[in-house]
Scaffold this active site. Sequence first.
Site, PDB file in Angstrom:
ATOM      1  CD  GLU A  37      -2.771   1.158   2.479  1.00 55.26           C
ATOM      2  OE1 GLU A  37      -2.716   0.236   3.317  1.00 55.26           O
ATOM      3  OE2 GLU A  37      -3.501   2.151   2.597  1.00 55.26           O
ATOM      4  NE  ARG A 261       3.587  -7.504  10.440  1.00 50.05           N
ATOM      5  CZ  ARG A 261       2.932  -6.871   9.473  1.00 50.05           C
ATOM      6  NH1 ARG A 261       1.893  -7.434   8.905  1.00 50.05           N
ATOM      7  NH2 ARG A 261       3.316  -5.693   9.074  1.00 50.05           N
ATOM      8  CE  LYS A 271       3.152   0.099   4.719  1.00 45.01           C
ATOM      9  NZ  LYS A 271       2.498  -0.115   3.423  1.00 45.01           N
TER      10      LYS A 271
HETATM   11  P1  ATP Z   1       2.653  -2.007   7.728  1.00 39.36           P
HETATM   12  O1  ATP Z   1       1.888  -2.514   8.895  1.00 39.36           O
HETATM   13  O2  ATP Z   1       4.087  -1.777   8.003  1.00 39.36           O
HETATM   14  O3  ATP Z   1       2.002  -0.858   7.047  1.00 39.36           O
HETATM   15  P2  ATP Z   1       1.511  -3.671   5.797  1.00 39.36           P
HETATM   16  O4  ATP Z   1       1.415  -5.139   5.880  1.00 39.36           O
HETATM   17  O5  ATP Z   1       0.300  -2.878   6.004  1.00 39.36           O
HETATM   18  O6  ATP Z   1       2.668  -3.221   6.723  1.00 39.36           O
HETATM   19  P3  ATP Z   1       1.646  -3.433   2.990  1.00 39.36           P
HETATM   20  O7  ATP Z   1       2.135  -2.300   2.189  1.00 39.36           O
HETATM   21  O8  ATP Z   1       0.205  -3.699   3.008  1.00 39.36           O
HETATM   22  O9  ATP Z   1       2.176  -3.210   4.460  1.00 39.36           O
HETATM   23  O10 ATP Z   1       2.480  -4.737   2.676  1.00 39.36           O
HETATM   24  C1  ATP Z   1       2.932  -5.174   1.427  1.00 39.36           C
HETATM   25  C2  ATP Z   1       3.348  -6.599   1.577  1.00 39.36           C
HETATM   26  O11 ATP Z   1       4.442  -6.693   2.489  1.00 39.36           O
HETATM   27  C3  ATP Z   1       2.230  -7.456   2.130  1.00 39.36           C
HETATM   28  O12 ATP Z   1       2.158  -8.641   1.401  1.00 39.36           O
HETATM   29  C4  ATP Z   1       2.641  -7.679   3.551  1.00 39.36           C
HETATM   30  O13 ATP Z   1       2.154  -8.894   4.019  1.00 39.36           O
HETATM   31  C5  ATP Z   1       4.164  -7.654   3.474  1.00 39.36           C
HETATM   32  N1  ATP Z   1       4.738  -7.253   4.757  1.00 39.36           N
HETATM   33  C6  ATP Z   1       4.503  -6.117   5.432  1.00 39.36           C
HETATM   34  N2  ATP Z   1       5.157  -6.095   6.601  1.00 39.36           N
HETATM   35  C7  ATP Z   1       5.845  -7.266   6.669  1.00 39.36           C
HETATM   36  C8  ATP Z   1       6.716  -7.855   7.638  1.00 39.36           C
HETATM   37  N3  ATP Z   1       7.010  -7.235   8.780  1.00 39.36           N
HETATM   38  N4  ATP Z   1       7.226  -9.070   7.362  1.00 39.36           N
HETATM   39  C9  ATP Z   1       6.942  -9.686   6.209  1.00 39.36           C
HETATM   40  N5  ATP Z   1       6.133  -9.204   5.269  1.00 39.36           N
HETATM   41  C10 ATP Z   1       5.578  -7.994   5.484  1.00 39.36           C
HETATM   42 MG    MG Z   2      -1.336  -2.396   5.037  1.00 42.20          MG
END
Ligand code: ATP
Ligand code: MG
Length: 552
Positions: A37, A261, A271
Amino acid sequence: MSEEGKERSLNFIEEIVENDLKNNRHGGRILTRFPPEPNGYLHIGHAKSICLNFGLAKRYGGGTNLRFDDTNPVTEDTEYVDSIKNDVKWLGFDWVNEYYASDYFDQLYAYAIKLIKDGYAYVDDSTSEEMAALKGTPTVPGKPSPYRDRSVEENLELFEGMAAGKYPEGSRVLRAKIDLNSSNMLMRDPIMYRIKFAHHHRTGDKWKVYPMYDFAHGQSDSIEEITHSICTLEFVAHRELYDWFIEKLGIFPSKQYEFARLNMTYTVMSKRKLLQLVNEKFVSSWDDPRMPTISGMRRRGYTPKAIRDFAERIGIQKRDNLIDVSLLEFFVREDLNRISTRVMAVFEPLKVVITNWPEGKVEVCKLENNPEDPESGHREVNFGKEIFIEASDFMEEPPAKYFRLKPGGMVRLKGAFIIQCDEVVKDAEGKITELRCSYIENSKSGEDVSGLKVKGVIHWVNAQEAAEAEVRLYDRLFKVENPAAEEGDFKDFINENSLQVVKALVEPSLKKATLEDKYQFIRNGYFVLDPDSGEKLIFNKTVGLKDSWKPA
Ligand code: ATP
Ligand code: MG
């Protein structure tokens, strides 16, 4: 297989893929996607997901789409899109297609219309409080909303009205009509669309309704014919809904798989939290070298290979865990040892005058650029009458077995001569201001015929030529291992001493340093030029030579 080609057993996702390929599912094709995102910069957790998705497809002869999951207009921005593309490329991966979930808004809208027509979706006018009250609990079944049995015609008219901007935000939602008794709360008529009068970074003001994650993600996978949609464990409960929408729409059967994760010690990995650190000025920017962002790590001097090796080494798990940041630093050190140029920098300069060195004489010394890399060659450093050494490399009253410089003692200057300390000069307060030494004429490194055996070798810079540099030294950003798990605000656990700025004198070759060059300041650690550098040289400490860090 790892990058080094070492054998290891298959992880559970590789097993699934191999099995699918064997059974010729999707004609033996594999297509993955990385779906960030664009609401912030990527962090090391994303790097793990990138390495997993791109690595898996590459290993099995497939490809990976980069899809911006931009269905929430409020938090998204083009700046983030650009940084994400840059970071993925820097990590060493290429996507086959660049897509935006927002490009599917028309298609998703058409899917919603189809579900309404098939009796699988309805417009609900309940407030969110009313909906929550009717939803029940995992052990208490939900109750139907009074709007659940609206006719298809009425639902169509209302949903089209929502999309046309006829109704205010929050007044109505579109819900899937599934199962109010399901033990999976997400199956109790989840929301598909909500009204939002927000400007979208790509579609502008065209849309007044935006799909929820669950009604966008799986359908986007399906539109792109993604074979293996890999996400993190918090989406396990969403899988049933993912499959339900795909089945009811009769579209390409993408499948979702979940892994744990990445969480890492002494940092936070979300983020939203990282944005707070930036906005509240705990760090200078998203790419502050203390941040766990890919851009921060790049600025700090981490290499893509180190991050890829780290991701490969930690593998993938089905249970959440906390990885020690020292492990990442181990891979950083390992790669930098291989590629970095060895140079000399003095942090606490102590002047040394070579009394028997002829005034104005310059002797060219050849220093090896990188003993780990025979191709890296040599560079020339001028030796002269006045040099600086580290104050800590001299002791007036040393303990036994002190092999650096001491009164009357000898030491070798790296790549140059053996010197002997003849006199210690002090100021009125008794502080040492200068050492007066003599050099041994026939002791030059590489052509030493002095017959002297000296144990200590210390680094130095030529006083005439050395350049001044600002050096930024970093420590952990947080004082506790897992700040997000502590009670209270995670920001209460910030290490207020995570940045220390010092001055150093560096050898003149560093005036030509570029942002890509990796250096080892010998005996001191690994360093890289900072983009703030201009007239004044500024270096970041990437990591020390050894793992010396200890919890407070
Ligand atoms: P955040 O909580 O940091 O915003 P998010 O999961 O909302 O993380 P996205 O931009 O939606 O962030 O994630 C893009 C991809 O990266 C998704 O497939 C997500 O599962 C993966 N991802 C995000 N954070 C992690 C992590 N800590 N470890 C492994 N994969 C991750
Ligand atoms: Mg997200």
